[in-house]
Design a protein around this motif. Structure first.
Motif, short mmCIF file in Angstrom:
data_model
loop_
_atom_site.label_atom_id
_atom_site.label_comp_id
_atom_site.label_asym_id
_atom_site.label_seq_id
_atom_site.Cartn_x
_atom_site.Cartn_y
_atom_site.Cartn_z
N THR A 106 11.91 -7.80 -6.56
CA THR A 106 11.07 -6.69 -6.13
C THR A 106 10.22 -7.09 -4.94
OG1 THR A 106 10.95 -5.86 -8.41
CG2 THR A 106 9.30 -5.05 -6.88
N MET A 107 10.11 -6.18 -4.00
CA MET A 107 9.27 -6.37 -2.82
C MET A 107 8.11 -5.39 -2.88
SD MET A 107 10.32 -6.04 1.21
CE MET A 107 10.84 -4.33 1.05
N TYR A 108 6.98 -5.77 -2.33
CA TYR A 108 5.79 -4.93 -2.38
C TYR A 108 5.19 -4.75 -0.99
CZ TYR A 108 6.11 -6.41 -7.25
OH TYR A 108 6.56 -6.68 -8.52
N LEU A 109 4.45 -3.67 -0.85
CA LEU A 109 3.65 -3.45 0.35
C LEU A 109 2.29 -2.95 -0.10
CD1 LEU A 109 3.69 -3.56 3.48
CD2 LEU A 109 4.14 -1.09 3.43
N GLN A 110 1.30 -3.82 -0.03
CA GLN A 110 -0.06 -3.44 -0.35
C GLN A 110 -0.69 -2.85 0.89
OE1 GLN A 110 -1.81 -3.58 -3.33
NE2 GLN A 110 -3.39 -2.46 -2.21
N MET A 111 -1.13 -1.61 0.80
CA MET A 111 -1.68 -0.91 1.96
C MET A 111 -3.14 -0.59 1.70
SD MET A 111 1.50 1.63 2.87
CE MET A 111 1.27 2.64 1.41
N ASN A 112 -4.02 -1.18 2.47
CA ASN A 112 -5.46 -0.95 2.35
C ASN A 112 -6.00 -0.27 3.60
OD1 ASN A 112 -5.41 -2.37 -0.14
ND2 ASN A 112 -5.78 -4.32 0.90
N SER A 113 -7.18 0.27 3.49
CA SER A 113 -7.84 0.94 4.63
C SER A 113 -6.90 1.91 5.30
CB SER A 113 -8.34 -0.12 5.63
OG SER A 113 -9.22 -1.03 5.02
N LEU A 114 -6.26 2.74 4.51
CA LEU A 114 -5.27 3.66 5.04
C LEU A 114 -5.89 4.68 5.98
CD1 LEU A 114 -3.12 4.05 1.84
CD2 LEU A 114 -2.23 3.41 4.09
N LYS A 115 -5.10 5.05 6.99
CA LYS A 115 -5.53 6.01 7.99
C LYS A 115 -4.58 7.20 8.00
CE LYS A 115 -6.97 2.16 10.98
NZ LYS A 115 -6.79 1.53 12.32
N PRO A 116 -5.03 8.35 8.47
CA PRO A 116 -4.12 9.51 8.52
C PRO A 116 -2.84 9.22 9.31
CG PRO A 116 -6.39 10.23 8.83
CD PRO A 116 -6.42 8.73 8.80
N GLU A 117 -2.93 8.38 10.32
CA GLU A 117 -1.74 8.06 11.10
C GLU A 117 -0.73 7.19 10.35
OE1 GLU A 117 -4.95 7.68 12.01
OE2 GLU A 117 -5.22 5.86 13.25
N ASP A 118 -1.09 6.73 9.16
CA ASP A 118 -0.13 6.00 8.32
C ASP A 118 0.75 6.96 7.52
OD1 ASP A 118 -2.76 3.67 7.63
OD2 ASP A 118 -1.05 3.37 8.97
N THR A 119 0.46 8.24 7.60
CA THR A 119 1.25 9.23 6.87
C THR A 119 2.69 9.23 7.34
OG1 THR A 119 -0.66 10.68 6.46
CG2 THR A 119 1.53 11.69 6.43
N ALA A 120 3.61 9.05 6.41
CA ALA A 120 5.04 8.96 6.73
C ALA A 120 5.83 8.80 5.44
CB ALA A 120 5.33 7.77 7.65
N VAL A 121 7.13 8.89 5.56
CA VAL A 121 8.02 8.45 4.49
C VAL A 121 8.28 6.96 4.72
CG1 VAL A 121 10.28 8.68 3.40
CG2 VAL A 121 9.09 10.72 4.28
N TYR A 122 8.04 6.18 3.70
CA TYR A 122 8.21 4.73 3.78
C TYR A 122 9.53 4.33 3.11
CZ TYR A 122 3.54 4.01 5.62
OH TYR A 122 2.42 4.02 6.44
N TYR A 123 10.28 3.51 3.82
CA TYR A 123 11.58 3.05 3.33
C TYR A 123 11.59 1.53 3.22
CZ TYR A 123 13.23 7.65 4.92
OH TYR A 123 13.41 9.00 5.12
N CYS A 124 12.20 1.03 2.16
CA CYS A 124 12.47 -0.40 2.13
C CYS A 124 13.92 -0.62 2.52
CB CYS A 124 12.17 -1.01 0.77
SG CYS A 124 13.27 -0.51 -0.57
N ALA A 125 14.19 -1.78 3.07
CA ALA A 125 15.51 -2.09 3.58
C ALA A 125 15.79 -3.58 3.39
CB ALA A 125 15.62 -1.72 5.05
N ALA A 126 17.08 -3.91 3.38
CA ALA A 126 17.48 -5.30 3.22
C ALA A 126 18.70 -5.60 4.08
CB ALA A 126 17.80 -5.59 1.75
N HIS A 127 18.82 -6.84 4.48
CA HIS A 127 20.00 -7.30 5.22
C HIS A 127 20.43 -8.63 4.66
CE1 HIS A 127 17.88 -10.44 7.49
NE2 HIS A 127 16.90 -9.57 7.63
N PRO A 128 21.72 -8.97 4.79
CA PRO A 128 22.25 -10.18 4.13
C PRO A 128 22.10 -11.47 4.94
CG PRO A 128 24.04 -8.92 5.09
CD PRO A 128 22.78 -8.12 5.34
N TYR A 129 21.49 -11.41 6.11
CA TYR A 129 21.45 -12.58 6.99
C TYR A 129 20.16 -13.36 6.76
CZ TYR A 129 24.82 -9.37 8.93
OH TYR A 129 25.85 -8.49 9.08
N SER A 130 20.17 -14.22 5.78
CA SER A 130 18.96 -14.86 5.30
C SER A 130 18.25 -15.70 6.35
CB SER A 130 19.28 -15.73 4.08
OG SER A 130 20.25 -16.71 4.42
#
Length: 125
Positions: free
Chosen positions: A78-102
């Motif tokens: 599991t991956m996390y994104l802790q978002m603090n001090s949020l601003k209106p300009e942070d409004t969006a759909v957030y996507y997680c993504a992965a790639h196999p090239y370690s």
């Protein structure tokens, strides 16, 4: 195939916090590089943060530095994104993504192979 499922989005007032989660399942090797991206209405998908499979390297877009923290739990896949001090300009759909090239880190969304369905984050002023 690797499946990614985000959770944790919602509506929050400016200055508030949210924690997004991205659970990986399927044929995951555990060594994928992972990242968070976001897309606001009428805008292109943009890089937010990335983390290597070992967690030793993280990178952020300038607008979220000092406010967002990316992390991962390799045992829980599991991956996390802790978002603090949020601003209106942070409004969006957030996507997680992965790639196999370690051994590589990417800010270009075209380099990522696997994507979640997205979770809406709305910050009111």
């Amino acid at each position: 195939q690797v499946q990614l499922v985000e959770s944790g989005g919602g509506l929050v007032q400016a200055g508030g916090s949210l924690r997004l989660s991205c659970a990986a399942s399927g044929r995951t090797s555990g060594t994928e590089g992972m990242g968070w991206f976001r897309q606001a209405p009428g805008k292109e998908r943009e890089f937010v943060a990335l983390i290597t499979w070992s967690g030793d390297i993280t990178q952020y877009t300038d607008s979220v530095k000092g406010r967002f923290t990316i992390s991962r739990d390799s045992v829980q896949n599991t991956m996390y994104l802790q978002m603090n001090s949020l601003k209106p300009e942070d409004t969006a759909v957030y996507y997680c993504a992965a790639h196999p090239y370690s051994s590589y880190i990417y800010v270009d969304p075209a380099k990522y192979t696997y994507w979640g369905q997205g979770t809406q984050v709305t910050v009111s002023s």
